[in-house]
Design an enzyme around this catalytic site. Structure first.
Site, PDB file in Angstrom:
ATOM      1  N   ASP A  67       0.812  -1.218   0.000  1.00 21.64           N
ATOM      2  CA  ASP A  67       0.000   0.000   0.000  1.00 21.64           C
ATOM      3  C   ASP A  67       0.846   1.269   0.000  1.00 21.64           C
ATOM      4  O   ASP A  67       2.057   1.219   0.200  1.00 21.64           O
ATOM      5  CB  ASP A  67      -0.954   0.000   1.212  1.00 21.64           C
ATOM      6  N   ASP A 134      -7.614  -2.891  14.136  1.00 21.75           N
ATOM      7  CA  ASP A 134      -8.977  -3.230  13.717  1.00 21.75           C
ATOM      8  C   ASP A 134      -9.021  -4.468  12.812  1.00 21.75           C
ATOM      9  O   ASP A 134     -10.053  -4.783  12.237  1.00 21.75           O
ATOM     10  CB  ASP A 134      -9.624  -2.031  13.004  1.00 21.75           C
ATOM     11  N   HIS A 136      -7.192  -4.873  10.034  1.00 23.93           N
ATOM     12  CA  HIS A 136      -6.871  -4.670   8.607  1.00 23.93           C
ATOM     13  C   HIS A 136      -5.575  -5.383   8.235  1.00 23.93           C
ATOM     14  O   HIS A 136      -4.677  -5.544   9.056  1.00 23.93           O
ATOM     15  CB  HIS A 136      -6.841  -3.182   8.224  1.00 23.93           C
ATOM     16  N   GLU A 141      -9.779  -2.331   5.219  1.00 28.77           N
ATOM     17  CA  GLU A 141     -10.394  -2.015   6.504  1.00 28.77           C
ATOM     18  C   GLU A 141     -11.697  -2.799   6.685  1.00 28.77           C
ATOM     19  O   GLU A 141     -12.341  -3.179   5.708  1.00 28.77           O
ATOM     20  CB  GLU A 141     -10.716  -0.512   6.567  1.00 28.77           C
TER      21      GLU A 141
HETATM   22  C1  F6R Z   1       1.550  -1.498   6.096  1.00 28.16           C
HETATM   23  C2  F6R Z   1       0.253  -2.166   6.159  1.00 28.16           C
HETATM   24  C3  F6R Z   1      -0.501  -2.258   7.443  1.00 28.16           C
HETATM   25  C4  F6R Z   1       0.353  -2.541   8.676  1.00 28.16           C
HETATM   26  C5  F6R Z   1      -0.513  -2.538   9.922  1.00 28.16           C
HETATM   27  C6  F6R Z   1       0.305  -2.770  11.181  1.00 28.16           C
HETATM   28  O1  F6R Z   1       2.089  -1.558   4.803  1.00 28.16           O
HETATM   29  O2  F6R Z   1      -0.212  -2.621   5.173  1.00 28.16           O
HETATM   30  O3  F6R Z   1      -1.478  -3.268   7.328  1.00 28.16           O
HETATM   31  O4  F6R Z   1       1.003  -3.779   8.532  1.00 28.16           O
HETATM   32  O5  F6R Z   1      -1.173  -1.310  10.035  1.00 28.16           O
HETATM   33  O6  F6R Z   1       1.146  -1.687  11.381  1.00 28.16           O
HETATM   34  P1  F6R Z   1       2.248  -1.702  12.540  1.00 28.16           P
HETATM   35  O7  F6R Z   1       3.176  -2.812  12.199  1.00 28.16           O
HETATM   36  O8  F6R Z   1       2.908  -0.352  12.452  1.00 28.16           O
HETATM   37  O9  F6R Z   1       1.508  -1.942  13.807  1.00 28.16           O
END
Ligand code: F6R
Length: 249
Positions: A67, A134, A136, A141
């Protein structure tokens, strides 16, 4: 789905890096699906270390990221392109032409089309995943539906809150992102989902403690994948209430 419970987050990252390394050893021109954020950030130093030690060669490897924020130029300090350069690509012998991160500025519809085309070019051999508070994965989401292909996602308030730690203030956090769809993620040949931190426990419960597939917890779809490994540390496993055998290493 295989679950590995480690003694520490550091060990989680080391094991994930070894598994990615195994994929590259078996297939030197592997395509890696990569993630950003604090969890993935723990893995990249191990890949850099192996590359510097001469045991892992990235010269034929290609990558595509999950992303990118809409509204941040590639050279913005918080863009995911910049994150990847600074945490991995600047330190390994990868050909920068072989690294794809969706572009978050300019004609966003055209950027999504280009990202979709890039995803179709070849399958992802291993996809690294973190998980949002959440549930994701990528930026898919919770909602009434999940999407198959790459698209623009409106970020949840909880995601904006969680990511505000990387910005001067919350208002600067982008509210939209280009993300691989759930289908894109599930089409990867191998999934590695890593998590640490008590705030991920609720999302992990849906993945580890029952058989439900829940659009309100997108990570639950990972359990349908034929080659998925979840790696968490024992502090998180205990918080989730997941029963495990202690790791032997
Ligand atoms: C990042 C992504 C997100 C993160 C998730 C966890 O490229 O796609 O899904 O993996 O938000 O983020 P952290 O590791 O910062 O808790």
């Amino acid at each position: 789905m295989k679950v590995i419970v480690t003694n520490s987050f550091d060990q989680t990252c080391e094991i994930a890096a070894e598994m990615i390394g195994d994929v590259i050893h078996r297939k030197p021109d592997a395509r890696l699906g990569l993630a950003t954020g604090s969890t993935a950030q723990g893995v990249y130093p191990y890949l850099v270390k192996a590359n510097r030690a001469g045991t892992l060669d990235f010269s034929r490897v290609s990558t595509i990221n999950l992303d990118e924020y809409v509204g941040l130029a590639p050279d913005h300090p918080q863009s995911y392109r910049r994150f990847m350069d600074e945490n991995l690509f600047d330190h390994i012998n990868i050909d920068r032409k072989n690294t794809i991160v969706a572009k978050g500025t300019g004609d966003i519809e055209a950027n999504v089309r280009a990202f979709r085309k890039a995803l179709l070019e070849r399958p992802i051999d291993v996809q690294l995943l973190g998980i949002g508070v959440d549930g994701h994965v990528g930026f898919n989401e919770p909602g009434k539906v999940l999407y198959d292909g790459a698209h623009v996602e409106e970020l949840d308030e909880s995601t904006i809150d969680a990511n505000a730690r990387f910005f001067e203030n919350r208002d600067e956090v982008p509210t939209r992102a280009i993300s691989m769809g759930m289908g894109d993620i599930l089409r990867a040949k191998k999934l590695l989902l890593l998590a640490t931190g008590e705030n991920k426990a609720d999302a992990l419960k849906g993945l580890l403690l029952n058989e439900e597939l829940d659009v309100q917890n997108p990570a639950t779809l990972v359990k349908t994948h034929p080659d998925a490994t979840v790696i968490i540390d024992r502090t998180l496993a205990d918080k989730v209430g997941y029963k495990y055998q202690p790791i032997k290493r």
